[in-house]
Every structure is written in structure tokens, then in C-alpha cells.
Design a protein around this motif. Structure first.
Motif, short mmCIF file in Angstrom:
data_model
loop_
_atom_site.label_atom_id
_atom_site.label_comp_id
_atom_site.label_asym_id
_atom_site.label_seq_id
_atom_site.Cartn_x
_atom_site.Cartn_y
_atom_site.Cartn_z
N TRP A 124 -7.31 -16.37 -6.47
CA TRP A 124 -5.92 -16.47 -5.83
C TRP A 124 -6.55 -15.89 -4.12
N ILE A 125 -7.14 -14.98 -4.10
CA ILE A 125 -7.43 -14.47 -2.86
C ILE A 125 -8.20 -15.47 -2.04
N ARG B 288 3.37 -9.66 2.40
CA ARG B 288 2.87 -9.43 1.10
C ARG B 288 3.46 -10.17 0.07
N TRP C 157 -7.51 -12.67 -9.75
CA TRP C 157 -6.93 -12.17 -8.49
C TRP C 157 -7.81 -12.69 -7.34
N ARG D 131 1.06 -12.02 7.61
CA ARG D 131 1.28 -10.53 7.18
C ARG D 131 2.27 -10.27 5.96
N PHE E 111 -4.12 -12.95 10.27
CA PHE E 111 -3.42 -12.89 8.97
C PHE E 111 -1.73 -13.31 8.99
N LEU F 62 -15.02 -3.64 -8.62
CA LEU F 62 -13.63 -2.89 -8.62
C LEU F 62 -13.41 -2.31 -10.01
N LEU G 251 -12.05 -9.85 -2.34
CA LEU G 251 -12.42 -8.79 -3.23
C LEU G 251 -13.87 -8.83 -3.54
N LEU H 14 -13.40 -6.31 1.40
CA LEU H 14 -11.85 -6.23 1.91
C LEU H 14 -11.82 -6.11 3.65
N SER I 132 0.76 -1.16 0.10
CA SER I 132 -0.04 -0.09 0.13
C SER I 132 0.82 1.05 -0.15
N PHE J 131 -5.82 -5.26 7.49
CA PHE J 131 -6.23 -5.76 6.51
C PHE J 131 -5.74 -6.87 6.08
N SER J 132 -6.55 -7.88 5.08
CA SER J 132 -5.68 -8.98 4.72
C SER J 132 -4.72 -8.50 3.79
N PRO J 133 -3.50 -8.89 3.92
CA PRO J 133 -2.41 -8.44 2.74
C PRO J 133 -2.85 -8.85 1.38
N ASP J 134 -3.43 -9.88 1.43
CA ASP J 134 -3.85 -10.69 -0.02
C ASP J 134 -4.67 -9.77 -0.69
N ALA J 135 -5.70 -9.59 -0.06
CA ALA J 135 -6.87 -8.56 -0.70
C ALA J 135 -6.58 -7.49 -0.88
N LEU J 136 -5.34 -6.77 -0.11
CA LEU J 136 -5.07 -5.52 -0.45
C LEU J 136 -4.20 -5.52 -1.82
N THR J 137 -3.30 -6.40 -2.03
CA THR J 137 -2.75 -6.66 -3.29
C THR J 137 -3.61 -6.74 -4.30
N GLY J 138 -4.64 -7.76 -4.15
CA GLY J 138 -5.72 -7.58 -5.41
C GLY J 138 -6.21 -6.32 -5.63
N LEU J 139 -6.66 -5.62 -4.58
CA LEU J 139 -7.46 -4.09 -4.70
C LEU J 139 -6.39 -3.37 -5.49
N GLU J 140 -5.40 -3.16 -4.99
CA GLU J 140 -4.44 -2.22 -5.41
C GLU J 140 -4.16 -2.48 -7.01
N GLY K 129 -11.72 -10.02 4.00
CA GLY K 129 -10.52 -10.44 3.34
C GLY K 129 -10.40 -10.97 1.95
#
Lengths: 582, 582
Positions: B552-553, B581, B549, B579, B577, B203, B197, B191, A399, A518-527, B195
Motif C-alpha cells: 500500500w505504501i 492520515r 502495508w 499530510r 506529502f 520491522l 517501510l 521511513l 503517532s 515523515f510520510s504519513p503513510d509510512a508512519l501508519t504502516g510502521l505503527e 517514505g
């Protein structure tokens, strides 16, 4: 990734569980990975420059793996091999302006490159695999960028079998020559042999760059044996197949021809990419203009980028004299190294706070010097390098939060950091108890924000930000050159939030803490989705569509489970698949 | 997917492990899912047609879950709810040509729709989740297709909170009205709460369709609470916020206005989508024109599509008289149902063999009748339905192999089946010991192949096939109308292989066996990439980038592990989680 082991006579018969976990352990304990290198330190490549043609010879040292636990047989590679390749691509652009064509070839007999090392992949933790693929993808994109923008056209002289990542290396080159000796082939055997996809853009480049028909591509990618000779040409997999007798001559001819098309200036002198000064502790990474404080408790890297501390030189000749010391180049090299370092070594620092410090007018003056000399090879290279480095930020799975405070210099090239961020805060007013007489923070749109630094989707960060909102984009463009305070910047949509002194700490703290919760995985997908609004290109398809599928496949037991294809490979036992289609 | 449980007072405090596995078990044992339904059987929706405006009211029966183990609280949905929605979308297009605007609203107090049911998601096996998201995505695309091509504009009358998949339903509509009552909001809380998408294009639509700024979108998607009122309008999340006092009136006004823009003909009479005749055993699924033999040993579904057994009616009036019996419509409905049935119920049949049987000239004659009356609403609807059904095939995670044999009719609309396939075989000559005097198999390009049936990427299947090969495409276009035998078709690149009688069985057998031996996951990834060469659109971004994505999530322990957010949701315990990334 490919068949280096199956064709290797002295291979241990089984990659047993114990061995695999040794390697996994090893990668977990690996010391900090360092991306700085130089040709005299290469273990796996030779760089020979002969006038307008450079030859980069891959000759991987089997014992030179970055991590213990595997041997780099048959010109297979790991991250260490690719770090050297990246360094070579960069040095060719800055140190060798005389080079107009680059021949990539192999120093081994009968094998060009067997792709990523399978033992390494099978034993690596998931984040290592994904990060490794990301970096190798970026390096291949860099090869294409050099061909497109530097007048350095890459030629793959495939003088032996190129399988998996080996063929993908060739695919990054503009022209592929394959030796026609009845044994050398190109192949993408990942699916049939390993149960995964080619990891560095192969699928996308086969159809979207080389225009191989999709059903032919499908067949090719399910055939472990590969395709050679005239058939490889007919299927568009390579551009020419050349008999061994004519090989050297043909490669030299083609290289000369490609070099002849280049618009590089004659008689230019390169600049030296002098060793990057860097100090690293568990708490801090420091360069000349860039520092990062590593806050493990909060899972945050606090990155501060300093602007130039002097005006730019008066003309382009003086810019050449400064060379690697020229602020834009220096700061870009530092950012580049920092991004790679943090991505590889600091997986739990999930949020990067981006600050700048310095004089915005000097940033803009440096930008202007570069952009008023785009026809100068060095000025052009610096801008393209900055472009590539910002693209690296765009595909970074962290992020990104920009903090725009008094004393900062988010202008032109450095404003791109804020525009690359997932959200941004600009202080309204000043910090009363720090410096009540400070100038309020501003952001300034410069020429650099209006075209020279496109993202992977082909749009500028401003165009992406205002995708589908022509009026918003026009309103912003009109304010170019103005130092915009918080309220204006927020109204224009240039920053997300503009809290004042009283709310600042609390709002930033909450944003950072939330992100960490937040879930690091979901953040990665969102971003990965939100950063690329609008059109897609070969590049975004590789990082978006293909990478996401590959991540999923890598993670599934059918690949990485104890009975998965990746782990069973080379054991003589077939993978045990869950046959359900998902 | 969203907060239906957290706001529900009578919710059991913990979704304990035992309960979760009960549901998982239940979905594993669930009887064959049936997609055929009709309005009189709906449990969750009411369809009211009032002249040019239809109102579709979502009023989910809590006890009406498709699978035991969860309650559909707060207008949350499962596959069964979405099957009814899909049926309504279809019937509106065929049975109600008088409808020019469709208002989607809720029959509950204060809640529009809470999205996909979380208990169902948390307990469902991975393939079920992914397949469920695919079907719901297709239905939302169908809503957009009706707006774009049928003159039936969808209006979301969001008369209560729309969270997660509930807001995504609204996003599929052309215009979103939100009731402004200080409590109703729109949100994408996946999210922060789960956790994962948003699973149905949220999105992508937020940025690419509604042009919400990416940093605003980021903030919105990390705020479980949602956004309502004027702020939701300012952020482009909805088109208008209307006070409760004016709500009914405003919705009616807007619906009338949208209906007024429609170019639908006045006084048209719908045709009835009569019940689809189907027989299903463990070995076979049979309809009037389509059959599928389920070969579980080989993991294959052998699908045969029959051409028309009569010439088409002489004019468009007679086509209307035939209605659902008109061959193209009948065969499309059957194919559509079969694809959905096999995708949902037969996960281990990883390869679909596609055959046709019949008279190519009659197929082409039916195509011509439809295409020469594109201004007729019914002819147009049939072509768009065929388009959507072929798109369903494109995103189906099964290997598709077309077998073009004597007696087949791969021409025009049915040739699209072969062009959708991952590879195709056309027999060179005839089967000597079956019928030595048969006519050799041919393929014929018709008008249907040249524009009316685009894929999700906006290109025809021929354009996608010859992406970047203009000469190849032109050569093929020139042969339109010719019945091309195997050698010609292969030379033109229309089919992959053209074995003769002697090699046919062996080559096909090997292709099928090979396919069954590969990792099903890797095949899914390969096919998802190769089928979509070239440009990307909102639609391909949803199915390619976003879905991958999400897959995967979904699969990572941070979501679906015993301590993951999806499983911990509603238990009062936070997710635990990893953590790092990735």
C-alpha cells in the motif's frame, strides 16, 4: 458493500463521473461528524427490549445518508447508520443489564442488509473509506465482546438476503439463522462485483471463526449470487436455515435459549448513559475530564486527561448511584468520543500528544474499586469499555507520544495511555522555572496494567512491550505499586526517554517536528506493525493483515480508478483491469 | 534500501523524471529473468568454504545491475544480487554438508550492505518492486531455515554500516556481530529517507525475533543515522560490538563456536546441484519432470508435474548416488525454478492450473524412503527444500487450481499441490471418449501430508484446511494410505468439486474464465487471506501484515508519485506529502 443497486429497479443507469465527484466534494465539505446519539434520535434502527431479549431492527432511511449524493437503498449503510449501531451496542450493555440475548434483524421485506453503500464508497476519498471500515470493524468487535464478556449473546435473524457487509454483520453475531424461502441468501460479492475485499472482517471470520474450509470460502467469495438454505448450513456459512412458517417462533426459541445461558444477574437496574457534554471549536474540543487542543500548524492534537477530583465512592452500590458520573466511565466515554472525532474529522493532525493531570492515588483507588468488584455487572462493563477504548487507540493511525510531567497521574488505567504510545518522555526532575518545588513526575503500575485491559493480540500492553524479554517483564511487575520517577522508569523500560528540564522542550519539539516531516503513510504502516509484537488473533488479523490488503486494493486503479470496478459498478460497463498480478 | 547514494560523492545530483522513466522502460523490456546460476558465475558474492565454516562475502559489482539504469553502489542490491545469494544458500545445504556455520560479511571498506538499490526501486514498476521483495523475503527465510533445520548457523559479520535491507540481511542471521569503529552502524532509514517501510521483514524481526522494545524500535526506525557500538548491543539490535583490532579473531571464534553446536554428521559428502535442464519459449517452459504451457489468451499457465518413472533406490546410499537426479530433489528444483520464472516473467498469467501425471505408488515410495531416513542429512535436506518450495507456492499471487484427472498421481508430496490450491476439481469416473477403461483419478494421503511439510503458519496444509474442524481432520487422517476416488475425496473435504465427464470441461472452463474476469488485485488479497487460516507466525506476519502495508505504501503517491519520497530521494528536494492520515 454489495448489490443494493443492481437489484433496485429505480436506479439511475450510470454513476457518471460528475455525480461521483459531487459526492467526493460533499464528503470533503461535510460538517464535523458527530458520534453522540441516542435511541430517540435513531433514523435507521429500532431498539426494542422485552425482558431478557432485545431486538435491534435495521430499517435504514434511504434519505438519511450522512453525506449528500447517495441513497441508502436496501438497508445499505454508511457511517451514520453504523454510529447508531454502535450507540445501541453500548446502551444495551450499560442501560439494559436485564438483556441476555440481542436479536439483530431487518425491518425490510426480503432484505436483511445489503452492506456498505456502494455509491458512498465509490465516491468517498481514500481516508474516508479506510476510517469508515475501521469504525465498522470496531463496532463488530464490540458485538463479539458483548457476547464474550457481557452475557449478551447476539443472534443474527437474517430474514432476507444478507450480502457483503450485511453478511459480515451477521458474522459478528454468535449464532446466525437464515430464513429458508428460496430467495434469501448470504453472500460476499465484493470481489466479483466491486473488485475489492469485504471490508469488515468477513474473510477472516469465515475461516477463523466459522471454520469454513478455505476452498469453499474461496468459491463462496467469488460467487456474486450467494448461498442459501441447507447448503449455507452445510458450508457452515450460517447455523440454521428456517422456513418462513416457523421463523418467528424459531427465532424466539433460539433467543430464549441463548438468553438462558447468560450469567447476568437477575433484577439488575441499568444506568443511564446521559448525554456527553462537549464543546467543540476549530481550536479545541473540551469535555469534563478530557480536552484536546488542535494545533493545525504543527499537525498536533494536545490531549490532556484529568484524573478523578474526588476519592471513589466507598462501595459498589454508590458506584451504581454515580452511574455515568463515575470517573472511570465518564473519562472513558469522553476519550472514546474524542478518538472517534479526531480520527474522522482531523486527518491532518498526525500526532497526538497524551498528557494526564491529577492525583495518581485517586486513579488507582478508582481502579481498585472496579477490580475488587469484577463480579458486579457495572464494574465489569466499565473495565471492558475501557479495554475497548484503549484498543481503539491501538489501531488509530496517528503517532502517539506520551508526555509525563509533574502534576500528571500516569498510574494504573491512565498509565495504559503511555503504554499505548509509540514513545514516551518522562521529565527527569521538575521544571525549575515553572514550579521548582513540585513533586517530580512518576508512573505507577497498578492492577489494571497486569491483565484486565488486554490488547487485540491477547497480551497486556506490558506483555507486548516486553515481548520475548521475560526478565524485563518480571523486573517491572515487581515494582507494581511504586511511584517510579524518570530514571527508574527509563531503566525499567517503562518510558522511552527521560530528559531533564534543560533538554525537555527541545527533545519533545524535535520528536514532534520530525514526526510531522515523515510520510504519513509510512508512519501508519510502521505503527501498525510495531504496536502488535507477538501473537496474532482474529482481531489483529482483521486490523493488520486484512485491513492492509484492503487499503492497497481500495487504492489501486483496478478498484478506485475511473475505469475501476468500484467506480464502474452499476453503470452497465465492466471494469477495465490492469491484468498484471502484483 | 538505504543511503547508498547520499554518502556517495560521485552521485549525479538529481534522479530526474527522464532518467526514472528510462529505467521503468528498461524493466518493462527486460529479457526473461533467469534464476539458474552457480558460484563460478557469481558477480556479486564469493563463497569460500574452510572446513566447517563457510564465508560468503558480498562484494557487489556496481556495473552488474540486472536492468540498465542504475549502479549498484555501496553493496546495494537488486534482484540479480539476490538470485546469487539464494543460489549460495541452496548450494551450502546440498553441496557442503561439512559446513556448520556460515559467515556473511562484506568485501567493501566501511560498508556491509546498503540495502536494495534505491534508483532501481524508485524506477521499477509496482509489480516488480513487490515481487522483488517477496523473493528477497523468501531467501532470508531460507537462511533462517538453514539455521533451524540444517545445522548451518548463519552469522552476520557486519564489518561496516548495514542500512535498510543490509541490516535486514543481518537480521536473518542467528547472531549479529557489528564492528565497533565509531562509524559503522545498523539502521532502518527507509521511513525517514524514502517514505516506505523496510521491505524484507525488518520491522517484524526487530520486535518478534530480537525482542527490541517497541518504542525503542520506533525511535530506531525513524533515525536515518543508525545506531552503533554498545548502544546497538544494549538495544538488542546486534549481539555484540567488537573493536576492529579483535575483529577477525572474534568472528573466527564465534563461527567456530556456532559450528561446534551443529549436529551435522562428520565426513559427509555433498551432492552436486547439477545444472538444471530447461527449455523456454514464449509458449512453453519444459524441464525433465515439470512442464508449463503458457496460454496468454486465457491468462493461464498449465503446469504438469510428472511422478517418478522408476521405483526409488533401495537404500539411502543409493539415494546419495542418485544425488540431483533423485526424483524428489529433481522435481523440487524444477518446480522452484518454474515458480520463480512465472512469478517474475509472466505477470499476466493470473491462474495456474496444476496437474500431475504418473504412478502414485512410486510417489509414495519416494516419500517413504525420504521419511524413513530423516536422520540422513541429504534426505532431510530434500524434505526441507520441498517444504520451502511449497511455501513459495503459498505466497504466490496467482490463483491456483488443481485438476485431478485419470492418470494423475496426487499422492503424498504431490497431493500438497492440490492442498495448496485455492480450489480443486477431481473427475468423478473417467473421460469416456478419451479412455473409458482408465482407472478413475484418486488422491492419497501419505505421511508427507501429516507433518513434514508445514506451511508458514506452522500447520500442515491439511490442518489449515480443517482449521477448527477437528472431526473433519480426524476423518481424513483415518483414510491415510487409501486411494480415494472423487466422491470420497469430496465428501471428506479433500477436494472442492467432483464433476463427472459430462460437466468437467464446462465447470473447469467457467472457473478459469471467471478467475480471469475478476480484479487481479482483489484476488491477490483474497488468496493471501484465505490461504492462511488460523495462527500467525513471524513468517506469516512478514508476508501477510507487513507485506500488505508495504504494498500500500509503495503504491501511494507519498512514496512513488512524482513528488513522493522514493522518487525525490537524492535530488536534494524534499518529498511533498499529502499530510492526511489514512
Amino acid at each position: 458493500m454489495t448489490s443494493q443497486d443492481s437489484t433496485s429497479a429505480d436506479l439511475a443507469p450510470a454513476a457518471d463521473q460528475a455525480q461521483a465527484s459531487d459526492v467526493a466534494q460533499a464528503t470533503a465539505d461535510v460538517p464535523v461528524v458527530e458520534f453522540r446519539t441516542e435511541p430517540s434520535e435513531y433514523r435507521h434502527w429500532r431498539l426494542d427490549v422485552d425482558g431478557p431479549v432485545a431486538t435491534l431492527t435495521m430499517d435504514v432511511d434511504e434519505a438519511g445518508g450522512l453525506v449528500p449524493g447517495y441513497e441508502l437503498k436496501l438497508n445499505s449503510y454508511d457511517l451514520g447508520v453504523d454510529i447508531e449501531l454502535y450507540d445501541a451496542v453500548q446502551r444495551l450493555r450499560f442501560e439494559h443489564p436485564e438483556v441476555r440475548a440481542v436479536v439483530m434483524t431487518s425491518g425490510k421485506e426480503k432484505i436483511f442488509c445489503a452492506g456498505a453503500n456502494i455509491r458512498m464508497l465509490a465516491a468517498s476519498p481514500h481516508p474516508w473509506k479506510v476510517n469508515f471500515c475501521k469504525f465498522t470493524n470496531e463496532t463488530r468487535n464490540g458485538i463479539e465482546d458483548a457476547t464474550a464478556h457481557s452475557g449478551q449473546t447476539w443472534l443474527a435473524a437474517v430474514n432476507g438476503t444478507a450480502s457483503g457487509g450485511g453478511y459480515e454483520l451477521a458474522l459478528a453475531c454468535e449464532h446466525i439463522m437464515l430464513i429458508d424461502d428460496r430467495s434469501s441468501v448470504v453472500s460476499l460479492p465484493e470481489l466479483p462485483l466491486l473488485g475489492v475485499l469485504p471490508g469488515t472482517g468477513g474473510l477472516t471470520r469465515v475461516t477463523d471463526k466459522r471454520h469454513v474450509r478455505r476452498d469453499v470460502a474461496d468459491y463462496f467469495s467469488t460467487r456474486a449470487e450467494g448461498i442459501g438454505g441447507k447448503k449455507a448450513v452445510a458450508w457452515r456459512l450460517v447455523d440454521e436455515a428456517v422456513p418462513r412458517a416457523r421463523w418467528q417462533e424459531a427465532v424466539a426459541e433460539r433467543a430464549a435459549e441463548l438468553a438462558g445461558r447468560s450469567a447476568r444477574p437477575a433484577g439488575a437496574n441499568g444506568i443511564e448513559l446521559t448525554p456527553l457534554q462537549k464543546s467543540r471549536t476549530g481550536e479545541e474540543i473540551c469535555y469534563r475530564y478530557v480536552t484536546a487542543r488542535l494545533d493545525r500548524d504543527r499537525g498536533v492534537a494536545e490531549i490532556t486527561v484529568s484524573g478523578p477530583d474526588a476519592d471513589p465512592p466507598g462501595d459498589v452500590a454508590a458506584l451504581h448511584d454515580q452511574g455515568a458520573a463515575f470517573w472511570t466511565l465518564a473519562v472513558t466515554r469522553e476519550l472514546d468520543d474524542l478518538i472517534l472525532d479526531l480520527r474522522t474529522n482531523e486527518l491532518e493532525l498526525g500526532t497526538w500528544l497524551l498528557r494526564t493531570r491529577g492525583d495518581a492515588s485517586r486513579v488507582l483507588a478508582h481502579d481498585r474499586l472496579l477490580l475488587s468488584h469484577r463480579d458486579d455487572w457495572l464494574a465489569s462493563e466499565i473495565v471492558h469499555y475501557l479495554k475497548r477504548t484503549l484498543k481503539r487507540l491501538d489501531v488509530t493511525s496517528r503517532s502517539l507520544i506520551a508526555l509525563i510531567e509533574p502534576g500528571s497521574c500516569f498510574a494504573g488505567s491512565l498509565l495504559e495511555l503511555a503504554l499505548a504510545a509509540d514513545r514516551s518522555f518522562q521529565l527527569f526532575g521538575v521544571f525549575e522555572d515553572v514550579d521548582p518545588s513540585a513533586e517530580p513526575a512518576t508512573v505507577t503500575i497498578g492492577e489494571m496494567n497486569l491483565g484486565p485491559l488486554p490488547m487485540g493480540n491477547g497480551l497486556t500492553r506490558l506483555q507486548t512491550r516486553f515481548y520475548g524479554d521475560e526478565a524485563g517483564l518480571a523486573a517491572v511487575d515487581k515494582r507494581a505499586g511504586e511511584a517510579l520517577e524518570a530514571q527508574d522508569a527509563q531503566q525499567l523500560g517503562l518510558v522511552t526517554f527521560a530528559p531533564d528540564d534543560i533538554d525537555w522542550d527541545e527533545e519533545v519539539r524535535i520528536a514532534v517536528e520530525e514526526r510531522a516531516s515523515f510520510s504519513p503513510d509510512a508512519l501508519t504502516g510502521l505503527e501498525a506493525n510495531y504496536r502488535f509484537a507477538g501473537p496474532e488473533t482474529l482481531e489483529t488479523k482483521v486490523f493488520g493483515r486484512l485491513t492492509a490488503w484492503q487499503n492497497w486494493i481500495f487504492y489501486r486503479p483496478n478498484a478506485s480508478g475511473p475505469d475501476g470496478a468500484l467506480r464502474r459498478y452499476g453503470t452497465g460497463r465492466r471494469a477495465d483491469f490492469d491484468r498484471k498480478r502484483v
